[in-house]
Design a protein around this motif. Structure first.
Motif, PDB file in Angstrom:
ATOM      1  N   VAL A 214     -27.512  15.420   8.730  1.00 42.91           N
ATOM      2  CA  VAL A 214     -28.398  14.270   8.518  1.00 42.91           C
ATOM      3  C   VAL A 214     -28.769  14.164   7.042  1.00 42.91           C
ATOM      4  CG1 VAL A 214     -29.355  14.414  10.851  1.00 42.91           C
ATOM      5  CG2 VAL A 214     -30.528  15.553   8.961  1.00 42.91           C
ATOM      6  N   SER A 215     -29.160  12.962   6.627  1.00 42.56           N
ATOM      7  CA  SER A 215     -29.671  12.779   5.277  1.00 42.56           C
ATOM      8  C   SER A 215     -31.051  13.424   5.173  1.00 42.56           C
ATOM      9  CB  SER A 215     -29.748  11.290   4.933  1.00 42.56           C
ATOM     10  OG  SER A 215     -30.554  10.590   5.867  1.00 42.56           O
ATOM     11  N   CYS A 216     -31.301  14.127   4.086  1.00 43.32           N
ATOM     12  CA  CYS A 216     -32.588  14.806   3.922  1.00 43.32           C
ATOM     13  C   CYS A 216     -33.756  13.822   3.932  1.00 43.32           C
ATOM     14  CB  CYS A 216     -32.598  15.590   2.616  1.00 43.32           C
ATOM     15  SG  CYS A 216     -31.445  16.976   2.558  1.00 43.32           S
ATOM     16  N   ASP A 217     -33.552  12.642   3.346  1.00 47.17           N
ATOM     17  CA  ASP A 217     -34.635  11.661   3.281  1.00 47.17           C
ATOM     18  C   ASP A 217     -34.653  10.725   4.486  1.00 47.17           C
ATOM     19  OD1 ASP A 217     -32.472  10.004   2.787  1.00 47.17           O
ATOM     20  OD2 ASP A 217     -32.952   9.686   0.666  1.00 47.17           O
ATOM     21  N   ARG A 218     -33.740  10.972   5.441  1.00 49.06           N
ATOM     22  CA  ARG A 218     -33.627  10.228   6.694  1.00 49.06           C
ATOM     23  C   ARG A 218     -33.288   8.755   6.478  1.00 49.06           C
ATOM     24  NH1 ARG A 218     -34.777  14.233  10.491  1.00 49.06           N
ATOM     25  NH2 ARG A 218     -33.272  13.019  11.697  1.00 49.06           N
ATOM     26  N   ASN A 219     -32.703   8.437   5.319  1.00 52.29           N
ATOM     27  CA  ASN A 219     -32.157   7.109   5.101  1.00 52.29           C
ATOM     28  C   ASN A 219     -30.837   6.960   5.846  1.00 52.29           C
ATOM     29  OD1 ASN A 219     -33.737   5.284   3.424  1.00 52.29           O
ATOM     30  ND2 ASN A 219     -33.596   6.848   1.835  1.00 52.29           N
ATOM     31  N   LEU A 220     -30.386   5.727   6.008  1.00 54.00           N
ATOM     32  CA  LEU A 220     -29.177   5.446   6.764  1.00 54.00           C
ATOM     33  C   LEU A 220     -27.935   5.978   6.053  1.00 54.00           C
ATOM     34  CD1 LEU A 220     -29.774   1.791   8.018  1.00 54.00           C
ATOM     35  CD2 LEU A 220     -30.007   3.910   9.319  1.00 54.00           C
ATOM     36  N   THR A 221     -26.902   6.224   6.849  1.00 49.91           N
ATOM     37  CA  THR A 221     -25.628   6.727   6.348  1.00 49.91           C
ATOM     38  C   THR A 221     -24.488   5.990   7.046  1.00 49.91           C
ATOM     39  OG1 THR A 221     -25.414   8.426   8.062  1.00 49.91           O
ATOM     40  CG2 THR A 221     -26.643   9.029   6.077  1.00 49.91           C
ATOM     41  N   ALA A 222     -23.290   6.072   6.471  1.00 51.60           N
ATOM     42  CA  ALA A 222     -22.114   5.471   7.092  1.00 51.60           C
ATOM     43  C   ALA A 222     -20.890   6.320   6.763  1.00 51.60           C
ATOM     44  CB  ALA A 222     -21.922   4.032   6.617  1.00 51.60           C
ATOM     45  N   HIS A 223     -19.842   6.151   7.583  1.00 50.86           N
ATOM     46  CA  HIS A 223     -18.655   7.016   7.497  1.00 50.86           C
ATOM     47  C   HIS A 223     -17.449   6.233   8.000  1.00 50.86           C
ATOM     48  CE1 HIS A 223     -16.472  10.729   9.426  1.00 50.86           C
ATOM     49  NE2 HIS A 223     -15.938  10.436   8.250  1.00 50.86           N
ATOM     50  N   PHE A 224     -16.424   6.138   7.152  1.00 46.99           N
ATOM     51  CA  PHE A 224     -15.146   5.540   7.553  1.00 46.99           C
ATOM     52  C   PHE A 224     -14.027   6.497   7.175  1.00 46.99           C
ATOM     53  CE2 PHE A 224     -17.727   1.779   7.703  1.00 46.99           C
ATOM     54  CZ  PHE A 224     -17.107   0.920   8.611  1.00 46.99           C
ATOM     55  N   GLU A 225     -12.954   6.491   7.974  1.00 45.85           N
ATOM     56  CA  GLU A 225     -11.858   7.429   7.728  1.00 45.85           C
ATOM     57  C   GLU A 225     -10.543   6.853   8.241  1.00 45.85           C
ATOM     58  OE1 GLU A 225     -10.746  12.108   8.776  1.00 45.85           O
ATOM     59  OE2 GLU A 225     -12.206  11.033   9.994  1.00 45.85           O
ATOM     60  N   HIS A 226      -9.476   7.098   7.475  1.00 41.56           N
ATOM     61  CA  HIS A 226      -8.104   6.839   7.924  1.00 41.56           C
ATOM     62  C   HIS A 226      -7.237   8.034   7.564  1.00 41.56           C
ATOM     63  CE1 HIS A 226      -7.698   2.909   9.678  1.00 41.56           C
ATOM     64  NE2 HIS A 226      -8.134   2.243   8.618  1.00 41.56           N
ATOM     65  N   THR A 227      -6.239   8.289   8.383  1.00 41.48           N
ATOM     66  CA  THR A 227      -5.172   9.213   8.020  1.00 41.48           C
ATOM     67  C   THR A 227      -4.032   8.401   7.426  1.00 41.48           C
ATOM     68  OG1 THR A 227      -5.716  10.874   9.689  1.00 41.48           O
ATOM     69  CG2 THR A 227      -3.459  10.848   8.874  1.00 41.48           C
ATOM     70  N   ILE A 228      -3.562   8.823   6.258  1.00 42.56           N
ATOM     71  CA  ILE A 228      -2.510   8.097   5.557  1.00 42.56           C
ATOM     72  C   ILE A 228      -1.326   9.016   5.272  1.00 42.56           C
ATOM     73  CG2 ILE A 228      -4.192   6.551   4.485  1.00 42.56           C
ATOM     74  CD1 ILE A 228      -3.711   8.154   1.838  1.00 42.56           C
ATOM     75  N   ALA A 229      -0.175   8.397   5.065  1.00 37.87           N
ATOM     76  CA  ALA A 229       1.002   9.096   4.550  1.00 37.87           C
ATOM     77  C   ALA A 229       1.265   8.592   3.140  1.00 37.87           C
ATOM     78  CB  ALA A 229       2.210   8.851   5.446  1.00 37.87           C
ATOM     79  N   VAL A 230       1.464   9.504   2.217  1.00 35.01           N
ATOM     80  CA  VAL A 230       1.707   9.158   0.821  1.00 35.01           C
ATOM     81  C   VAL A 230       3.143   8.671   0.661  1.00 35.01           C
ATOM     82  CG1 VAL A 230       1.793  10.061  -1.542  1.00 35.01           C
ATOM     83  CG2 VAL A 230      -0.001  10.822   0.034  1.00 35.01           C
ATOM     84  N   THR A 231       3.309   7.583  -0.078  1.00 37.37           N
ATOM     85  CA  THR A 231       4.637   7.056  -0.394  1.00 37.37           C
ATOM     86  C   THR A 231       4.724   6.824  -1.902  1.00 37.37           C
ATOM     87  OG1 THR A 231       4.171   4.676  -0.302  1.00 37.37           O
ATOM     88  CG2 THR A 231       4.495   5.796   1.812  1.00 37.37           C
ATOM     89  N   ASP A 232       5.882   6.322  -2.349  1.00 37.13           N
ATOM     90  CA  ASP A 232       6.024   5.981  -3.767  1.00 37.13           C
ATOM     91  C   ASP A 232       5.239   4.727  -4.124  1.00 37.13           C
ATOM     92  OD1 ASP A 232       7.705   8.108  -4.450  1.00 37.13           O
ATOM     93  OD2 ASP A 232       9.468   7.037  -3.713  1.00 37.13           O
ATOM     94  N   GLY A 233       4.864   3.933  -3.118  1.00 40.80           N
ATOM     95  CA  GLY A 233       4.090   2.727  -3.329  1.00 40.80           C
ATOM     96  C   GLY A 233       2.779   2.811  -2.569  1.00 40.80           C
ATOM     97  N   ASP A 234       2.430   1.727  -1.875  1.00 45.21           N
ATOM     98  CA  ASP A 234       1.190   1.718  -1.106  1.00 45.21           C
ATOM     99  C   ASP A 234       1.240   2.749   0.013  1.00 45.21           C
ATOM    100  OD1 ASP A 234       0.280  -0.347  -2.692  1.00 45.21           O
ATOM    101  OD2 ASP A 234       0.858  -1.918  -1.276  1.00 45.21           O
ATOM    102  N   ALA A 235       0.127   3.437   0.224  1.00 41.78           N
ATOM    103  CA  ALA A 235       0.068   4.444   1.282  1.00 41.78           C
ATOM    104  C   ALA A 235       0.276   3.797   2.648  1.00 41.78           C
ATOM    105  CB  ALA A 235      -1.283   5.152   1.253  1.00 41.78           C
ATOM    106  N   ASP A 236       0.859   4.529   3.563  1.00 45.11           N
ATOM    107  CA  ASP A 236       1.071   4.090   4.944  1.00 45.11           C
ATOM    108  C   ASP A 236      -0.134   4.551   5.764  1.00 45.11           C
ATOM    109  OD1 ASP A 236       2.018   3.417   7.436  1.00 45.11           O
ATOM    110  OD2 ASP A 236       3.825   4.654   7.334  1.00 45.11           O
ATOM    111  N   ILE A 237      -0.912   3.605   6.278  1.00 46.19           N
ATOM    112  CA  ILE A 237      -2.117   3.943   7.044  1.00 46.19           C
ATOM    113  C   ILE A 237      -1.701   4.213   8.491  1.00 46.19           C
ATOM    114  CG2 ILE A 237      -4.408   3.219   7.748  1.00 46.19           C
ATOM    115  CD1 ILE A 237      -4.478   1.385   5.304  1.00 46.19           C
ATOM    116  N   LEU A 238      -1.643   5.477   8.849  1.00 51.66           N
ATOM    117  CA  LEU A 238      -1.128   5.883  10.159  1.00 51.66           C
ATOM    118  C   LEU A 238      -2.120   5.590  11.282  1.00 51.66           C
ATOM    119  CD1 LEU A 238       0.432   9.334   9.224  1.00 51.66           C
ATOM    120  CD2 LEU A 238       1.531   7.090   9.241  1.00 51.66           C
ATOM    121  N   SER A 239      -3.410   5.567  10.978  1.00 52.32           N
ATOM    122  CA  SER A 239      -4.436   5.431  12.016  1.00 52.32           C
ATOM    123  C   SER A 239      -4.932   3.997  12.150  1.00 52.32           C
ATOM    124  CB  SER A 239      -5.604   6.380  11.737  1.00 52.32           C
ATOM    125  OG  SER A 239      -6.096   6.205  10.420  1.00 52.32           O
ATOM    126  N   ARG A 240      -4.157   3.037  11.695  1.00 59.37           N
ATOM    127  CA  ARG A 240      -4.488   1.629  11.872  1.00 59.37           C
ATOM    128  C   ARG A 240      -3.571   1.054  12.936  1.00 59.37           C
ATOM    129  NH1 ARG A 240      -4.550  -1.899   6.568  1.00 59.37           N
ATOM    130  NH2 ARG A 240      -2.315  -1.396   6.582  1.00 59.37           N
TER     131      ARG A 240
END
Length: 241
Positions: A214-240
């Motif tokens: 938890v945040s010590c000051d009890r302010n709001l928090t948020a969390h986003f995550e993707h698993t990606i594969a690295v390529t020579d160009g734009d990453a491949d978003i595997l979890s989309r």
């Protein structure tokens, strides 16, 4: 890896549909586990880490409002105006998928909406910096700059990570750093990027359940995550989807 992450993506889509006032976090966990096991996969989080004195007891992390990550599902009833971060992991044929979203519960105000938008935006800023030849620090500073430039803070104690046959592998990918530092990214590497953002101070603490952060000051928090594969160009978003 792609198949495991598509299961995770399917669960998160179901969470988008089912999160609502009056729903308990335990109900969301049951729904998620049913989808994961329905694909003959295994929930990554349940019982993690093996052999621990306090293994995680559920299939998803359900973190509400000031809970940043690792919230344990239970009887808590979601209320109008809450936000909930849902983190999901699945193992299929020995490979892990991992992703997270923060979702509104009913109607939320503009300030809360902005926190969510900035956190998700920072994830895509990090993804844009992830390509073969760059370094983990390039991802870290992209996330940090995006977040702090909009008046928020990133967590210091928890990081993104490599992922594959283990849920947490090298390299670690902090949400803060310096460009040109850290391990170099190579084509084919798979990494879970996960900005964890605080509306207030960056200080966090772990509750007595040994998991919920938890945040010590009890302010709001948020969390986003993707698993990606690295390529020579734009990453491949595997979890989309």
């Amino acid at each position: 890896m792609r198949r495991a992450n598509q299961i995770v993506a399917e669960v998160l889509q179901l969470m988008r549909e089912r999160v609502a006032p009056g729903v308990t976090t335990a109900e969301l966990d049951e729904l998620a586990e049913a989808v994961i096991r329905g694909h003959d996969a295994i929930p990554s989080f349940k019982g993690y880490p093996p052999g621990s004195a306090n293994p995680f007891p559920a299939s998803i992390c359900a973190s509400v409002n000031d809970e940043l990550v690792h919230g344990i599902p239970g009887p808590r009833v979601l209320q109008e105006g809450d936000i909930i971060s849902v983190d999901v992991g699945a193992i299929l044929d020995g490979y892990h998928g991992d992703a997270a979203v923060t979702l509104p519960v009913g109607q939320i105000n503009a300030q809360v909406q902005k926190l969510m938008e900035v956190t998700e935006g920072s994830l895509y800023a990090g993804i844009a910096a992830a390509r073969a030849g760059s370094r983990t620090g390039d991802i870290s500073v992209a996330i940090q700059s995006y977040v702090e430039g909009r008046g928020y803070n990133v967590v210091r104690e928890y990081t993104g990570h490599g992922i594959g046959r283990e849920m947490h592998e090298d390299p670690q990918v902090p949400n803060y750093g310096k460009p040109g530092t850290g391990p170099q990214l190579r084509k084919g590497m798979t990494v879970a990027l996960e900005p964890m953002v605080l509306a207030g101070d960056s200080c966090v603490r772990v509750l007595d359940d040994h998991w919920t952060v938890v945040s010590c000051d009890r302010n709001l928090t948020a969390h986003f995550e993707h698993t990606i594969a690295v390529t020579d160009g734009d990453a491949d978003i595997l979890s989309r989807l």
